[in-house]
Scaffold this motif. Sequence first.
Motif, PDB file in Angstrom:
ATOM      1  N   ARG A   1      46.117 114.406 133.614  1.00 38.68           N
ATOM      2  CA  ARG A   1      45.462 114.311 132.302  1.00 38.68           C
ATOM      3  C   ARG A   1      45.643 115.605 131.509  1.00 38.68           C
ATOM      4  NH1 ARG A   1      39.652 112.919 134.484  1.00 38.68           N
ATOM      5  NH2 ARG A   1      40.497 114.291 136.110  1.00 38.68           N
ATOM      6  N   ILE A   2      45.592 116.735 132.205  1.00 40.31           N
ATOM      7  CA  ILE A   2      45.808 118.024 131.555  1.00 40.31           C
ATOM      8  C   ILE A   2      47.274 118.178 131.174  1.00 40.31           C
ATOM      9  CG2 ILE A   2      45.716 120.525 131.862  1.00 40.31           C
ATOM     10  CD1 ILE A   2      42.970 119.295 131.562  1.00 40.31           C
ATOM     11  N   GLN A   3      48.163 117.792 132.064  1.00 41.53           N
ATOM     12  CA  GLN A   3      49.604 117.921 131.813  1.00 41.53           C
ATOM     13  C   GLN A   3      50.027 117.151 130.565  1.00 41.53           C
ATOM     14  OE1 GLN A   3      51.359 116.508 135.459  1.00 41.53           O
ATOM     15  NE2 GLN A   3      50.908 118.399 136.592  1.00 41.53           N
ATOM     16  N   VAL A   4      49.467 115.973 130.394  1.00 42.19           N
ATOM     17  CA  VAL A   4      49.797 115.169 129.210  1.00 42.19           C
ATOM     18  C   VAL A   4      49.009 115.662 127.997  1.00 42.19           C
ATOM     19  CG1 VAL A   4      49.715 112.847 128.189  1.00 42.19           C
ATOM     20  CG2 VAL A   4      50.376 113.151 130.590  1.00 42.19           C
ATOM     21  N   GLY A   5      47.713 115.912 128.208  1.00 40.00           N
ATOM     22  CA  GLY A   5      46.831 116.245 127.092  1.00 40.00           C
ATOM     23  C   GLY A   5      47.163 117.547 126.397  1.00 40.00           C
ATOM     24  N   MET A   6      47.659 118.561 127.138  1.00 42.24           N
ATOM     25  CA  MET A   6      47.870 119.859 126.504  1.00 42.24           C
ATOM     26  C   MET A   6      49.008 119.831 125.482  1.00 42.24           C
ATOM     27  SD  MET A   6      49.345 122.016 129.735  1.00 42.24           S
ATOM     28  CE  MET A   6      50.964 121.719 130.451  1.00 42.24           C
ATOM     29  N   PHE A   7      49.880 118.827 125.574  1.00 38.51           N
ATOM     30  CA  PHE A   7      50.956 118.734 124.582  1.00 38.51           C
ATOM     31  C   PHE A   7      50.519 118.003 123.305  1.00 38.51           C
ATOM     32  CE2 PHE A   7      53.462 119.539 128.422  1.00 38.51           C
ATOM     33  CZ  PHE A   7      54.277 120.552 127.952  1.00 38.51           C
ATOM     34  N   LEU A   8      49.342 117.359 123.366  1.00 40.46           N
ATOM     35  CA  LEU A   8      48.856 116.654 122.178  1.00 40.46           C
ATOM     36  C   LEU A   8      48.606 117.596 120.994  1.00 40.46           C
ATOM     37  CD1 LEU A   8      46.454 113.847 123.429  1.00 40.46           C
ATOM     38  CD2 LEU A   8      48.497 113.592 122.050  1.00 40.46           C
ATOM     39  N   PRO A   9      47.853 118.713 121.171  1.00 37.25           N
ATOM     40  CA  PRO A   9      47.661 119.616 120.032  1.00 37.25           C
ATOM     41  C   PRO A   9      48.972 120.173 119.499  1.00 37.25           C
ATOM     42  CG  PRO A   9      46.150 120.159 121.832  1.00 37.25           C
ATOM     43  CD  PRO A   9      47.129 119.166 122.370  1.00 37.25           C
ATOM     44  N   MET A  10      49.929 120.385 120.395  1.00 31.62           N
ATOM     45  CA  MET A  10      51.216 120.941 119.985  1.00 31.62           C
ATOM     46  C   MET A  10      51.949 120.005 119.026  1.00 31.62           C
ATOM     47  SD  MET A  10      54.316 122.135 122.475  1.00 31.62           S
ATOM     48  CE  MET A  10      56.018 122.156 121.919  1.00 31.62           C
ATOM     49  N   PHE A  11      52.139 118.753 119.436  1.00 31.55           N
ATOM     50  CA  PHE A  11      52.895 117.832 118.588  1.00 31.55           C
ATOM     51  C   PHE A  11      52.067 117.334 117.405  1.00 31.55           C
ATOM     52  CE2 PHE A  11      55.465 117.577 122.486  1.00 31.55           C
ATOM     53  CZ  PHE A  11      56.711 117.835 121.934  1.00 31.55           C
ATOM     54  N   ASN A  12      50.737 117.305 117.554  1.00 33.92           N
ATOM     55  CA  ASN A  12      49.867 116.957 116.439  1.00 33.92           C
ATOM     56  C   ASN A  12      50.057 117.940 115.285  1.00 33.92           C
ATOM     57  OD1 ASN A  12      47.398 115.704 115.130  1.00 33.92           O
ATOM     58  ND2 ASN A  12      46.594 117.740 115.519  1.00 33.92           N
ATOM     59  N   LEU A  13      50.017 119.248 115.591  1.00 33.17           N
ATOM     60  CA  LEU A  13      50.176 120.248 114.538  1.00 33.17           C
ATOM     61  C   LEU A  13      51.632 120.418 114.111  1.00 33.17           C
ATOM     62  CD1 LEU A  13      47.632 123.122 115.218  1.00 33.17           C
ATOM     63  CD2 LEU A  13      47.559 121.312 113.534  1.00 33.17           C
ATOM     64  N   ALA A  14      52.560 120.196 115.026  1.00 34.86           N
ATOM     65  CA  ALA A  14      53.984 120.272 114.647  1.00 34.86           C
ATOM     66  C   ALA A  14      54.294 119.259 113.556  1.00 34.86           C
ATOM     67  CB  ALA A  14      54.864 120.027 115.869  1.00 34.86           C
ATOM     68  N   SER A  15      53.743 118.054 113.674  1.00 34.82           N
ATOM     69  CA  SER A  15      54.007 117.004 112.678  1.00 34.82           C
ATOM     70  C   SER A  15      53.487 117.396 111.302  1.00 34.82           C
ATOM     71  CB  SER A  15      53.380 115.681 113.118  1.00 34.82           C
ATOM     72  OG  SER A  15      51.959 115.778 113.146  1.00 34.82           O
TER      73      SER A  15
ATOM     74  N   TYR B   1      57.606 113.825 115.033  1.00 31.31           N
ATOM     75  CA  TYR B   1      56.628 114.423 115.948  1.00 31.31           C
ATOM     76  C   TYR B   1      55.379 113.548 116.082  1.00 31.31           C
ATOM     77  CZ  TYR B   1      59.399 118.718 115.908  1.00 31.31           C
ATOM     78  OH  TYR B   1      60.408 119.640 116.054  1.00 31.31           O
ATOM     79  N   THR B   2      55.033 112.813 115.015  1.00 33.31           N
ATOM     80  CA  THR B   2      53.884 111.912 115.088  1.00 33.31           C
ATOM     81  C   THR B   2      54.136 110.791 116.090  1.00 33.31           C
ATOM     82  OG1 THR B   2      53.279 112.375 112.786  1.00 33.31           O
ATOM     83  CG2 THR B   2      52.392 110.371 113.745  1.00 33.31           C
ATOM     84  N   VAL B   3      55.372 110.300 116.144  1.00 35.07           N
ATOM     85  CA  VAL B   3      55.717 109.263 117.125  1.00 35.07           C
ATOM     86  C   VAL B   3      55.501 109.791 118.545  1.00 35.07           C
ATOM     87  CG1 VAL B   3      57.608 107.870 118.070  1.00 35.07           C
ATOM     88  CG2 VAL B   3      57.347 108.092 115.601  1.00 35.07           C
ATOM     89  N   ILE B   4      55.912 111.032 118.790  1.00 33.81           N
ATOM     90  CA  ILE B   4      55.715 111.647 120.112  1.00 33.81           C
ATOM     91  C   ILE B   4      54.220 111.777 120.417  1.00 33.81           C
ATOM     92  CG2 ILE B   4      56.104 113.714 121.512  1.00 33.81           C
ATOM     93  CD1 ILE B   4      58.649 114.197 119.842  1.00 33.81           C
ATOM     94  N   THR B   5      53.450 112.212 119.406  1.00 32.03           N
ATOM     95  CA  THR B   5      52.002 112.373 119.592  1.00 32.03           C
ATOM     96  C   THR B   5      51.349 111.038 119.902  1.00 32.03           C
ATOM     97  OG1 THR B   5      52.130 114.071 117.862  1.00 32.03           O
ATOM     98  CG2 THR B   5      49.945 113.444 118.603  1.00 32.03           C
ATOM     99  N   PHE B   6      51.765 109.995 119.209  1.00 33.40           N
ATOM    100  CA  PHE B   6      51.239 108.642 119.444  1.00 33.40           C
ATOM    101  C   PHE B   6      51.486 108.226 120.894  1.00 33.40           C
ATOM    102  CE2 PHE B   6      52.044 104.075 119.792  1.00 33.40           C
ATOM    103  CZ  PHE B   6      50.873 103.544 119.259  1.00 33.40           C
ATOM    104  N   GLY B   7      52.716 108.421 121.369  1.00 41.21           N
ATOM    105  CA  GLY B   7      53.050 108.043 122.741  1.00 41.21           C
ATOM    106  C   GLY B   7      52.229 108.809 123.775  1.00 41.21           C
ATOM    107  N   LEU B   8      52.068 110.116 123.548  1.00 38.68           N
ATOM    108  CA  LEU B   8      51.272 110.932 124.465  1.00 38.68           C
ATOM    109  C   LEU B   8      49.804 110.498 124.478  1.00 38.68           C
ATOM    110  CD1 LEU B   8      52.730 114.475 123.648  1.00 38.68           C
ATOM    111  CD2 LEU B   8      52.976 113.247 125.813  1.00 38.68           C
TER     112      LEU B   8
END
Length: 391
Positions: free
Chosen positions: A203-217, A369-376
Amino acid sequence: MKQFKIQSLILILIAFTLGISEFLIVGILDDLSAQFNVSVAAVGYLVTIFALVYAVSTPFITLLIGKHNLFWGLFGLMGIFTFGNILSFISPNFTLFTISRIITALVSGVAISIALSFAGHIAPLPKRGWLLSWVFAGFSIASVLGVPLGTWISTNLGWRISFLTIIIISFITMGLILASLPRDFKQQASSIMGQLALLKDRRIQVGMFLPMFNLASIYVFYTYLRPILTTQLHFSTGMLTILLFVFGITNIIGNRMSGKLTEGPGLNVMPQVYIGQFVLLLIMPLAFLYSWVGVLVLMLLITSMPLLGSPIQILFLQVAEEAYPQSIVLASSLNSIFSNFGIALGSATGGVLVSSIGMNSVGPGGAIYTVITFGLTVWLIRLNKKSKAAE
């Protein structure tokens, strides 16, 4: 309850103080360029340097601090932060000024991580989302009120007085920390490897990339917000100031909505948010054909930017408290660390798109990047369901 409100205000003030120090540079680029006789572009690199030092150093210092008393850790970090700003205030040349910004960046990420840990510690469970969203809002308030104020001070009294103001606020904040925050706050004692055990959780491994791609978009276009408003949407310089203030207010509203989400659906509603975000980014080039339609699209996107903040922070803290109590501070730091990586990624992507294709490409570029965030997000929701079913 009165004590909780006072402590909450102190934590928000910490976020505001750290935020205004980080964002101030944007408003005084020209003044620093003239003072140190370097190009505006060279001064602009300080923003990138700050973000990278912040993101890279935070996990390492967090692991070291996490073994000790967190009250004195926070107080010491705020002392180093204040010293860094004093060094900025007295810097006679650009080299020393750059060093002062690196010192400030080194401790800012860890300080906000511990402040967020305190928020989780002092807040009753029903108030957690509320307090976390307000601590995050401290950064937005710094952007909306602090940076324009700092810029005005710099223009009228000199840029050094802007830093003197931060120094004064920092000393006040340190005094309030001494007076009101609990001094016995520690996480469970553990080695560095023990704290890193948190990162083994899927859950941490997947979740920590959410803020990254959320703000990247978002930062693909947000980095170029000013030229978008003046060049693409043809607003005057006077109107620009008003619109930037309005966008800041919408960002604060987004932070407050983020807190409300933790009381309701939390992460479960985020896939719908990202579908809407994807559509808005995709139609951005068309929206730019009409000034006020473009403003509306920008407002909606900026409102959506902080929605993830409180739900993902609550998740990180809950996972740590349930299975990795020795990693509370590390868990608190993940959001800010990967958010800064996201800002760097989005800004860099926007720069490549603008220089090679043009300003109209930033929306569709961010949509990727939003597509990646959605998938995560969908993946993380499924992991949460499996974890709850296994309890």
